[in-house]
Write a protein that holds these residues in place. Structure first.
Motif, PDB file in Angstrom:
ATOM      1  N   HIS A   1       0.835  -1.205   0.000  1.00 12.08           N
ATOM      2  CA  HIS A   1       0.000   0.000   0.000  1.00 12.08           C
ATOM      3  C   HIS A   1       0.868   1.253   0.000  1.00 12.08           C
ATOM      4  O   HIS A   1       0.536   2.239  -0.660  1.00 12.08           O
ATOM      5  CB  HIS A   1      -0.934  -0.004   1.208  1.00 12.08           C
TER       6      HIS A   1
ATOM      7  N   ARG B   1      -1.317   6.405   4.274  1.00 18.29           N
ATOM      8  CA  ARG B   1      -1.993   6.319   5.579  1.00 18.29           C
ATOM      9  C   ARG B   1      -2.358   4.863   5.895  1.00 18.29           C
ATOM     10  O   ARG B   1      -2.030   4.333   6.968  1.00 18.29           O
ATOM     11  CB  ARG B   1      -3.250   7.192   5.588  1.00 18.29           C
ATOM     12  N   THR B   2      -3.005   4.203   4.921  1.00 19.77           N
ATOM     13  CA  THR B   2      -3.369   2.798   5.119  1.00 19.77           C
ATOM     14  C   THR B   2      -2.127   1.933   5.320  1.00 19.77           C
ATOM     15  O   THR B   2      -2.056   1.114   6.246  1.00 19.77           O
ATOM     16  CB  THR B   2      -4.160   2.279   3.892  1.00 19.77           C
TER      17      THR B   2
ATOM     18  N   ILE C   1      -0.475   2.456   8.792  1.00 24.87           N
ATOM     19  CA  ILE C   1      -1.203   1.818   9.906  1.00 24.87           C
ATOM     20  C   ILE C   1      -1.005   0.308   9.870  1.00 24.87           C
ATOM     21  O   ILE C   1      -0.765  -0.329  10.902  1.00 24.87           O
ATOM     22  CB  ILE C   1      -2.708   2.182   9.845  1.00 24.87           C
ATOM     23  N   LEU C   2      -1.075  -0.279   8.669  1.00 20.78           N
ATOM     24  CA  LEU C   2      -0.876  -1.731   8.556  1.00 20.78           C
ATOM     25  C   LEU C   2       0.545  -2.126   8.943  1.00 20.78           C
ATOM     26  O   LEU C   2       0.766  -3.170   9.568  1.00 20.78           O
ATOM     27  CB  LEU C   2      -1.165  -2.196   7.122  1.00 20.78           C
TER      28      LEU C   2
ATOM     29  N   LEU D   1      -4.776 -12.011   8.053  1.00 20.20           N
ATOM     30  CA  LEU D   1      -5.123 -10.619   7.742  1.00 20.20           C
ATOM     31  C   LEU D   1      -4.139 -10.045   6.727  1.00 20.20           C
ATOM     32  O   LEU D   1      -4.527  -9.294   5.825  1.00 20.20           O
ATOM     33  CB  LEU D   1      -5.122  -9.769   9.013  1.00 20.20           C
TER      34      LEU D   1
ATOM     35  N   LEU E   1      -5.156 -10.991   3.333  1.00 20.52           N
ATOM     36  CA  LEU E   1      -6.202 -10.097   2.813  1.00 20.52           C
ATOM     37  C   LEU E   1      -5.605  -8.777   2.326  1.00 20.52           C
ATOM     38  O   LEU E   1      -6.048  -8.206   1.330  1.00 20.52           O
ATOM     39  CB  LEU E   1      -7.247  -9.821   3.897  1.00 20.52           C
ATOM     40  N   VAL E   2      -4.599  -8.306   3.057  1.00 19.93           N
ATOM     41  CA  VAL E   2      -3.926  -7.057   2.661  1.00 19.93           C
ATOM     42  C   VAL E   2      -3.246  -7.234   1.299  1.00 19.93           C
ATOM     43  O   VAL E   2      -3.279  -6.336   0.453  1.00 19.93           O
ATOM     44  CB  VAL E   2      -2.905  -6.635   3.745  1.00 19.93           C
TER      45      VAL E   2
ATOM     46  N   ASP F   1      -5.865  -7.051  -1.340  1.00 16.93           N
ATOM     47  CA  ASP F   1      -6.293  -5.664  -1.500  1.00 16.93           C
ATOM     48  C   ASP F   1      -5.264  -4.872  -2.313  1.00 16.93           C
ATOM     49  O   ASP F   1      -5.632  -4.093  -3.196  1.00 16.93           O
ATOM     50  CB  ASP F   1      -6.482  -5.029  -0.113  1.00 16.93           C
TER      51      ASP F   1
ATOM     52  N   LYS G   1      -9.723  -1.140  -7.692  1.00 15.54           N
ATOM     53  CA  LYS G   1     -10.168  -0.425  -6.494  1.00 15.54           C
ATOM     54  C   LYS G   1      -9.607   0.993  -6.501  1.00 15.54           C
ATOM     55  O   LYS G   1      -8.452   1.185  -6.863  1.00 15.54           O
ATOM     56  CB  LYS G   1      -9.679  -1.195  -5.262  1.00 15.54           C
TER      57      LYS G   1
END
Lengths: 57, 131
Positions: free
Chosen positions: B30, B37-38, B41-42, B115, B118-119, B122, B131
């Motif tokens: 990301h 920002r995303t 945080i991840l 998780l 999933l990232v 994404d 997206k």
């Protein structure tokens, strides 16, 4: 902190944070969705905990 | 009428490289795609969750084809990327079965890895313009 409930809260924070980031784009919606998810995880945990309490194994 | 597919940005990097980076370092995909920002945080949250799992005496499982359930746990653990190998190199994640928090630790480790998977998906969606 290492109580069952405390660890469930911590788990809920992490899971709802990541799902909110992935499933919503707007920061305001992320906060709203994350809070709802967190409340759902904790609420469901408490409800299932009490249901299992009534079922002695 | 067929639905038009969104096109990726012209200067976007290869989705395969983005996925590899996103798997290796949580949030890095990301960050590379400009979602700072995303990604930031991840980058903090997922390693922290993994660290909590190790702190709770969780065990890092390996891939053992003779034991399918252990293999599934191992694959989920590996989902966190480089951290799995670093923890193994540092002899973390041995797991203390008698610890009251052992199963909690395993749950944190497995879910952190899943998780991150999933990232990765994404990041792939962003890289190909979905997206």
């Amino acid at each position: 902190m290492t109580s069952h409930f405390g660890l469930m809260l911590l788990f809920g924070v992490f899971v709802s944070l990541v799902f909110a980031l992935l499933m919503r784009d707007d920061p305001r919606e992320q906060v709203r969705f994350g809070a709802m998810l967190f409340a759902g995880i904790v609420g469901a945990g408490v409800v299932f905990g009490w249901l299992l309490y009534a079922l002695p194994l | 009428m067929a639905k038009r597919r969104a096109q990726p940005p012209p200067e976007s990097p290869s989705p395969v490289i983005v996925c590899a980076l996103a798997w290796a370092i949580p949030g890095a995909g990301h960050l590379w795609l400009g979602r700072s920002r995303t990604g930031g945080i991840l980058l903090v949250a997922l390693p922290l969750m993994y660290g909590v799992g190790l702190w709770l005496d969780g065990q890092l499982f390996g891939v053992d084809l003779a034991q399918p359930l252990t293999t599934l746990s191992g694959l989920a653990d590996i989902g966190i990327g480089v951290l799995y190998f670093v923890a193994g190199f540092l002899d973390l994640g041995e797991g203390r079965v008698v610890a009251a928090t052992y199963e909690y630790g395993n749950t944190f480790l497995v879910v952190a890895g899943l998780l991150n998977a999933l990232v990765v998906i994404d990041a792939y969606d962003i890289a190909v313009g979905r997206k």
